[in-house]
Design a protein around this motif. Structure first.
Motif, PDB file in Angstrom:
ATOM      1  N   ALA A   1       0.840  -1.202   0.000  1.00  0.00           N
ATOM      2  CA  ALA A   1       0.000   0.000   0.000  1.00  0.00           C
ATOM      3  C   ALA A   1       0.874   1.251   0.000  1.00  0.00           C
ATOM      4  O   ALA A   1       0.580   2.231  -0.703  1.00  0.00           O
ATOM      5  CB  ALA A   1      -0.934  -0.012   1.207  1.00  0.00           C
TER       6      ALA A   1
ATOM      7  N   HIS B   1       2.588   1.517  -3.583  1.00  0.00           N
ATOM      8  CA  HIS B   1       1.715   1.906  -4.689  1.00  0.00           C
ATOM      9  C   HIS B   1       0.839   3.111  -4.371  1.00  0.00           C
ATOM     10  O   HIS B   1       0.170   3.623  -5.266  1.00  0.00           O
ATOM     11  CB  HIS B   1       0.824   0.724  -5.106  1.00  0.00           C
ATOM     12  CG  HIS B   1       1.607  -0.459  -5.587  1.00  0.00           C
ATOM     13  ND1 HIS B   1       2.342  -0.437  -6.760  1.00  0.00           N
ATOM     14  CD2 HIS B   1       1.772  -1.700  -5.074  1.00  0.00           C
ATOM     15  CE1 HIS B   1       2.920  -1.610  -6.927  1.00  0.00           C
ATOM     16  NE2 HIS B   1       2.595  -2.397  -5.917  1.00  0.00           N
ATOM     17  N   GLY B   2       0.826   3.523  -3.141  1.00  0.00           N
ATOM     18  CA  GLY B   2       0.050   4.705  -2.774  1.00  0.00           C
ATOM     19  C   GLY B   2      -1.427   4.440  -2.564  1.00  0.00           C
ATOM     20  O   GLY B   2      -2.195   5.367  -2.342  1.00  0.00           O
ATOM     21  N   HIS B   3      -1.855   3.181  -2.615  1.00  0.00           N
ATOM     22  CA  HIS B   3      -3.268   2.855  -2.361  1.00  0.00           C
ATOM     23  C   HIS B   3      -3.374   1.391  -1.914  1.00  0.00           C
ATOM     24  O   HIS B   3      -2.491   0.576  -2.181  1.00  0.00           O
ATOM     25  CB  HIS B   3      -4.136   3.071  -3.611  1.00  0.00           C
ATOM     26  CG  HIS B   3      -3.725   2.243  -4.775  1.00  0.00           C
ATOM     27  ND1 HIS B   3      -4.119   0.939  -4.941  1.00  0.00           N
ATOM     28  CD2 HIS B   3      -2.906   2.523  -5.826  1.00  0.00           C
ATOM     29  CE1 HIS B   3      -3.591   0.452  -6.050  1.00  0.00           C
ATOM     30  NE2 HIS B   3      -2.836   1.406  -6.612  1.00  0.00           N
ATOM     31  N   CYS B   4      -4.469   1.093  -1.252  1.00  0.00           N
ATOM     32  CA  CYS B   4      -4.720  -0.279  -0.792  1.00  0.00           C
ATOM     33  C   CYS B   4      -5.440  -1.047  -1.888  1.00  0.00           C
ATOM     34  O   CYS B   4      -6.341  -0.528  -2.527  1.00  0.00           O
ATOM     35  CB  CYS B   4      -5.592  -0.273   0.464  1.00  0.00           C
ATOM     36  SG  CYS B   4      -4.797   0.513   1.866  1.00  0.00           S
ATOM     37  N   ASN B   5      -5.042  -2.281  -2.113  1.00  0.00           N
ATOM     38  CA  ASN B   5      -5.725  -3.092  -3.117  1.00  0.00           C
ATOM     39  C   ASN B   5      -6.224  -4.413  -2.529  1.00  0.00           C
ATOM     40  O   ASN B   5      -6.329  -5.392  -3.229  1.00  0.00           O
ATOM     41  CB  ASN B   5      -4.817  -3.353  -4.323  1.00  0.00           C
ATOM     42  CG  ASN B   5      -3.566  -4.111  -3.936  1.00  0.00           C
ATOM     43  OD1 ASN B   5      -3.337  -4.390  -2.769  1.00  0.00           O
ATOM     44  ND2 ASN B   5      -2.758  -4.425  -4.921  1.00  0.00           N
TER      45      ASN B   5
ATOM     46  N   GLU C   1      -6.435  -5.396   3.906  1.00  0.00           N
ATOM     47  CA  GLU C   1      -7.641  -5.974   4.499  1.00  0.00           C
ATOM     48  C   GLU C   1      -7.465  -7.475   4.740  1.00  0.00           C
ATOM     49  O   GLU C   1      -7.872  -7.996   5.770  1.00  0.00           O
ATOM     50  CB  GLU C   1      -8.867  -5.728   3.611  1.00  0.00           C
ATOM     51  CG  GLU C   1      -9.348  -4.285   3.603  1.00  0.00           C
ATOM     52  CD  GLU C   1      -8.529  -3.382   2.671  1.00  0.00           C
ATOM     53  OE1 GLU C   1      -7.720  -3.898   1.865  1.00  0.00           O
ATOM     54  OE2 GLU C   1      -8.683  -2.159   2.779  1.00  0.00           O
TER      55      GLU C   1
END
Length: 112
Positions: A69, A72-76, A80
């Motif tokens: 995260a 890449h600068g975001h959660c995928n 979770e």
């Protein structure tokens, strides 16, 4: 007179053999009890070790998720999934600890 001495020696030997057999039986019963307790402790330690490995694995999953995260600068979904694994591992470990506590309360503990 010789017959009396032979009878006393034979009776003494019989009594001593019976006493040795009784002591051996007590020892065997004690040993079986100790073996059962040792097996119960070993099973408990094995379960705890598996749960600890599950917790370490969950922590690794969460760490990878957080690292990805951040990279890449975001959660995928990895964060979770890692959090879910950590929560599941914590739940299982809490259940284990509750079982151990109940065993100690109900049976007087495994070390008795």
């Amino acid at each position: 007179m010789v017959e009396i001495i032979c009878a006393v020696v034979a009776a003494s030997a019989t009594i001593i053999c019976a006493w040795i057999a009784a002591e051996n039986k007590k020892y065997e019963a004690s040993r079986e009890k100790q073996d059962k307790l040792a097996a119960a402790r070993a099973a408990q330690r094995a379960k705890e070790a598996r749960l600890q490995l599950q917790m370490i694995n969950a922590n690794g999953q969460l760490t990878v998720g957080v690292a990805m995260a951040l990279k890449h600068g975001h959660c995928n979904g990895e964060v979770e999934a890692g959090l879910a694994a950590v929560q599941e591992a914590n739940t299982e470990y809490t259940k284990f600890l509750e079982e151990v506590a109940l065993d100690h309360m109900n049976e007087g503990g495994i070390s008795k």
